[in-house]
Design an enzyme around this catalytic site. Structure first.
Site, PDB file in Angstrom:
ATOM      1  N   ARG A   1       0.724  -1.239   0.277  1.00  0.00           N
ATOM      2  CA  ARG A   1       0.147  -0.068  -0.310  1.00  0.00           C
ATOM      3  C   ARG A   1       0.995   1.177   0.222  1.00  0.00           C
ATOM      4  NH1 ARG A   1      -3.494   0.461   4.913  1.00  0.00           N
ATOM      5  NH2 ARG A   1      -1.505  -0.674   5.544  1.00  0.00           N
TER       6      ARG A   1
ATOM      7  N   ASN B   1      -5.753  -2.747   2.771  1.00  0.00           N
ATOM      8  CA  ASN B   1      -6.211  -4.681   3.110  1.00  0.00           C
ATOM      9  C   ASN B   1      -7.258  -4.971   2.552  1.00  0.00           C
ATOM     10  OD1 ASN B   1      -2.869  -4.614   2.398  1.00  0.00           O
ATOM     11  ND2 ASN B   1      -2.853  -4.368   4.783  1.00  0.00           N
TER      12      ASN B   1
END
Length: 109
Positions: A37, A56
């Protein structure tokens, strides 16, 4: 259908490169717990002009939502699929749609 007709039909299916779009991508593989990320956000900021997020999901995938110029979103998608990403990407599924707005930057969630 002629060549010109084929190109026109293809253009109708995908937004033009200068139009604002929303890219929603789901990235499968070993993409959680490896900085994926963070690197996605860094690449979105490097490309510039993109807003959205990377988060996520409970099933192990990472969802990436990016809004901006289609060409910029396509660069991010190409990086998700073929770039030097952390972890290991097994595949990416994407949906293109109209932007919804409401983002001020590119976040990690």
């Amino acid at each position: 259908m002629g060549e010109v007709d084929s190109r026109a039909a293809a253009a109708d299916r995908q937004p033009e490169s200068t139009h604002a779009v929303r890219l929603t991508a789901w990235v499968r593989g070993r993409v959680q717990g490896v900085g994926f990320r963070w690197f996605t956000r860094a690449n979105a900021l490097r490309i510039g002009g993109l807003v959205g997020f990377a988060r996520n999901l409970d099933d192990g995938r990472v969802q990436v939502v990016a809004e901006g110029d289609r060409a910029d979103c396509a660069l991010l998608l190409d990086w998700l699929r073929h770039g030097d990403t952390p972890g290991h990407v097994d595949g990416v599924t994407e949906i293109w749609s109209a932007p919804r707005g409401g983002y001020e930057g590119f976040d990690m969630r």
